[in-house]
Write a protein that holds these residues in place. Structure first.
Motif, PDB file in Angstrom:
ATOM      1  N   MET A   1     -44.485  23.923  17.747  1.00  0.00           N
ATOM      2  CA  MET A   1     -44.825  22.900  16.761  1.00  0.00           C
ATOM      3  C   MET A   1     -46.295  22.550  16.889  1.00  0.00           C
ATOM      4  O   MET A   1     -46.843  22.538  18.002  1.00  0.00           O
ATOM      5  CB  MET A   1     -43.965  21.643  16.972  1.00  0.00           C
ATOM      6  CG  MET A   1     -44.232  20.530  15.962  1.00  0.00           C
ATOM      7  SD  MET A   1     -43.215  19.080  16.243  1.00  0.00           S
ATOM      8  CE  MET A   1     -41.600  19.761  15.903  1.00  0.00           C
ATOM      9  N   VAL A   5     -51.308  17.138  13.225  1.00  0.00           N
ATOM     10  CA  VAL A   5     -51.497  17.477  11.816  1.00  0.00           C
ATOM     11  C   VAL A   5     -52.288  16.344  11.160  1.00  0.00           C
ATOM     12  O   VAL A   5     -51.879  15.177  11.204  1.00  0.00           O
ATOM     13  CB  VAL A   5     -50.158  17.662  11.082  1.00  0.00           C
ATOM     14  CG1 VAL A   5     -50.407  18.039   9.626  1.00  0.00           C
ATOM     15  CG2 VAL A   5     -49.300  18.706  11.769  1.00  0.00           C
ATOM     16  N   ALA A  57     -45.315  23.738   5.081  1.00  0.00           N
ATOM     17  CA  ALA A  57     -44.863  22.821   6.132  1.00  0.00           C
ATOM     18  C   ALA A  57     -44.131  23.583   7.235  1.00  0.00           C
ATOM     19  O   ALA A  57     -44.277  23.283   8.423  1.00  0.00           O
ATOM     20  CB  ALA A  57     -43.969  21.739   5.533  1.00  0.00           C
ATOM     21  N   ALA A  61     -45.278  23.679  11.020  1.00  0.00           N
ATOM     22  CA  ALA A  61     -44.365  23.240  12.074  1.00  0.00           C
ATOM     23  C   ALA A  61     -44.244  24.285  13.181  1.00  0.00           C
ATOM     24  O   ALA A  61     -44.054  23.948  14.357  1.00  0.00           O
ATOM     25  CB  ALA A  61     -42.990  22.935  11.478  1.00  0.00           C
ATOM     26  N   LEU A  84     -44.451  16.572   4.170  1.00  0.00           N
ATOM     27  CA  LEU A  84     -44.763  16.881   5.568  1.00  0.00           C
ATOM     28  C   LEU A  84     -44.013  15.984   6.542  1.00  0.00           C
ATOM     29  O   LEU A  84     -43.675  16.398   7.653  1.00  0.00           O
ATOM     30  CB  LEU A  84     -46.274  16.765   5.801  1.00  0.00           C
ATOM     31  CG  LEU A  84     -47.151  17.789   5.070  1.00  0.00           C
ATOM     32  CD1 LEU A  84     -48.618  17.465   5.292  1.00  0.00           C
ATOM     33  CD2 LEU A  84     -46.835  19.205   5.534  1.00  0.00           C
ATOM     34  N   ARG A  85     -43.745  14.749   6.111  1.00  0.00           N
ATOM     35  CA  ARG A  85     -43.037  13.811   6.994  1.00  0.00           C
ATOM     36  C   ARG A  85     -41.518  13.945   6.887  1.00  0.00           C
ATOM     37  O   ARG A  85     -40.784  13.169   7.506  1.00  0.00           O
ATOM     38  CB  ARG A  85     -43.450  12.373   6.684  1.00  0.00           C
ATOM     39  CG  ARG A  85     -44.860  12.037   7.166  1.00  0.00           C
ATOM     40  CD  ARG A  85     -45.170  10.563   6.939  1.00  0.00           C
ATOM     41  NE  ARG A  85     -44.224   9.697   7.623  1.00  0.00           N
ATOM     42  CZ  ARG A  85     -44.328   9.318   8.885  1.00  0.00           C
ATOM     43  NH1 ARG A  85     -45.348   9.731   9.628  1.00  0.00           N
ATOM     44  NH2 ARG A  85     -43.424   8.522   9.430  1.00  0.00           N
ATOM     45  N   LEU A  91     -42.772  16.608  11.652  1.00  0.00           N
ATOM     46  CA  LEU A  91     -44.223  16.509  11.812  1.00  0.00           C
ATOM     47  C   LEU A  91     -44.687  15.049  11.812  1.00  0.00           C
ATOM     48  O   LEU A  91     -44.246  14.241  10.992  1.00  0.00           O
ATOM     49  CB  LEU A  91     -44.930  17.256  10.675  1.00  0.00           C
ATOM     50  CG  LEU A  91     -44.711  18.767  10.619  1.00  0.00           C
ATOM     51  CD1 LEU A  91     -45.280  19.342   9.342  1.00  0.00           C
ATOM     52  CD2 LEU A  91     -45.337  19.435  11.836  1.00  0.00           C
ATOM     53  N   GLU A  92     -45.551  14.727  12.738  1.00  0.00           N
ATOM     54  CA  GLU A  92     -46.235  13.442  12.735  1.00  0.00           C
ATOM     55  C   GLU A  92     -47.628  13.686  12.175  1.00  0.00           C
ATOM     56  O   GLU A  92     -48.347  14.578  12.645  1.00  0.00           O
ATOM     57  CB  GLU A  92     -46.316  12.852  14.138  1.00  0.00           C
ATOM     58  CG  GLU A  92     -44.973  12.396  14.684  1.00  0.00           C
ATOM     59  CD  GLU A  92     -44.393  11.225  13.900  1.00  0.00           C
ATOM     60  OE1 GLU A  92     -45.190  10.415  13.375  1.00  0.00           O
ATOM     61  OE2 GLU A  92     -43.157  11.145  13.797  1.00  0.00           O
ATOM     62  N   VAL A  93     -48.012  12.940  11.172  1.00  0.00           N
ATOM     63  CA  VAL A  93     -49.279  13.213  10.498  1.00  0.00           C
ATOM     64  C   VAL A  93     -50.220  12.014  10.576  1.00  0.00           C
ATOM     65  O   VAL A  93     -49.796  10.871  10.629  1.00  0.00           O
ATOM     66  CB  VAL A  93     -49.059  13.619   9.016  1.00  0.00           C
ATOM     67  CG1 VAL A  93     -48.148  14.819   8.904  1.00  0.00           C
ATOM     68  CG2 VAL A  93     -48.483  12.461   8.207  1.00  0.00           C
TER      69      VAL A  93
END
Length: 401
Positions: A1, A5, A57, A61, A84-85, A91-93
């Motif tokens: 991962m 991001v 995405a 990831a 993306l979330r 994913l943490e953006v």
């Protein structure tokens, strides 16, 4: 991962120090072709063309390193951040926003936009976006291929609006064009673009308010207004109690198109429009059309009013979501049911008439409910009866296509 991001918004202005720092450390950069051509994108970074956001995405990831996603404007406003979330990617953006295309479009037009509705038009949502434009005086439409200014203008037939079309904002090819909605289909427009749709009488909240879009607290409380505010006697199907029940069964809402057939005084049409829906009011009597137009002006709502006899006049109207039938008999009920709106309401004065309408709706694939409504008006000074009314309320919900 991916270790980190960062989503960077770009509006054509020089990138901020935070954006440049994130790009400089990136081992993977995703974006459109014009984003990937920016000089700040590291030559050593893996590059992904941002076509399908879901596919990108998944690639992000699975990436071992630091990823940056470049997007136009504010990526948290109808942008890539939501995808993306998503829980499927984990994913943490971090987001570095820029000016959204909507804010930029209104800035180019020199207009405030706290009183505007904002909608996204894809081929599958275009009709609902058009309904918002029919119902409101200021709307920003974020378009897409196949659902652009030309398609928007074609579906706005019968409603006069002004389009401010902003193409390729923030680029060297930026262009702003102002024209009437009926001329939009005569041109070819470049993507991406934003269309500001304006027109119609000034509403009560145009001077500013506390909430974006239309202030839901601007009008009087309640779904229905007293009969006397509509300037004369109301028809049998327009009495307050029946009108409130019809509104409750139909539930008109933002993005819907409502047909009100046999609009009478305009009471139902006006109140459906106050709920945010687009409304086409139909009547064969010019006096009813005039009363409906006056009611719409008085209460600051947008209506399209069609003078003609149903069912023939309905043939060229755009597809409705819900329909109130205030008159016209069995032929109108059948013609409306043939158009397959999600819900239909009407009323009958006798049980026999109610049974005929109910059978017709059932045969067209509608689940039918019927209620007997009785109301009694009282003079509260003496608590004596002043008027009594009885009506059968019929509602049909489409159960098969």
């Amino acid at each position: 991962m991916a270790d980190r991001v960062t989503v960077i918004g770009w509006d054509g202005s020089p990138l901020t120090a935070a954006a440049c720092g994130a790009l400089g450390a990136a081992t993977l950069v995703a974006g459109a072709a014009h984003h990937l051509a920016l000089p700040e994108v590291p030559a050593s970074a893996e590059r992904i063309r941002l076509g399908s956001v879901d596919l990108a995405a998944r690639r992000i990831a699975g990436h071992r390193g630091t990823a940056v996603v470049l997007a136009d404007g504010d990526p948290g406003f109808f942008g890539v951040v939501r995808t993306l979330r998503g829980p499927e990617f984990g994913l943490e953006v971090e987001v570095v926003p820029a000016v959204s295309p909507v804010a930029a479009a209104f800035a180019r037009a020199g207009m405030p936009w706290d009183d505007a509705h904002v909608v996204v038009a894809h081929p599958r949502t275009l009709r609902r976006a058009v309904n918002v434009c029919r119902a409101h005086t200021k709307v920003a439409v974020l378009t897409s291929p196949g659902a652009g200014p030309a398609e928007l203008g074609l579906l706005m037939e019968g409603v006069h609006r002004t389009f401010v079309i902003c193409e390729e904002l923030g680029t060297d090819h930026e262009q702003v064009t102002v024209l009437t909605s009926d001329k939009a289909a005569d041109h070819t427009w470049r993507d991406p673009n934003v269309v500001i749709v304006v027109g119609g009488p000034v509403g009560a909240t145009e001077g500013g308010g506390w909430i974006a879009g239309r202030d839901p607290a601007a009008g009087p409380r309640g779904w229905t207004r007293p009969a006397q505010v509509y300037g004369g006697e109301l028809g049998e199907g327009e009495r307050d109690v029946l009108r409130a029940a019809q509104l409750a069964r139909l539930g008109p809402r933002l993005g819907d198109l409502v047909w009100d057939i046999g609009c009478g005084s305009g009471a139902f049409a006006t109140e459906a429009a106050a709920a945010g829906a687009a409304v086409i009011a139909v009547d064969l009597d010019p006096r009813s059309c005039a009363r409906t137009e006056a009611a719409a002006r008085r209460f600051g709502v947008q209506l399209q009013i069609v003078l003609g006899t149903a069912p023939h006049v309905l043939e060229n109207l755009p597809e409705p979501d819900v329909v109130r039938i205030g008159g016209g008999g069995a032929a109108v009920v059948s013609a409306v049911a043939d158009r397959r709106p999600q819900r239909i309401v009407t009323h009958a004065g006798t049980r026999d008439a109610a049974e005929r309408v109910g059978r017709d709706l059932s045969e067209h694939g509608y689940h039918v409910e019927c209620a007997l409504l009785q109301s009694v008006d009282l003079d509260t000074r003496a608590w004596t009866e002043t008027e009594r009314s009885v009506a059968f309320l019929l509602s049909g919900e489409l159960t098969r296509s």
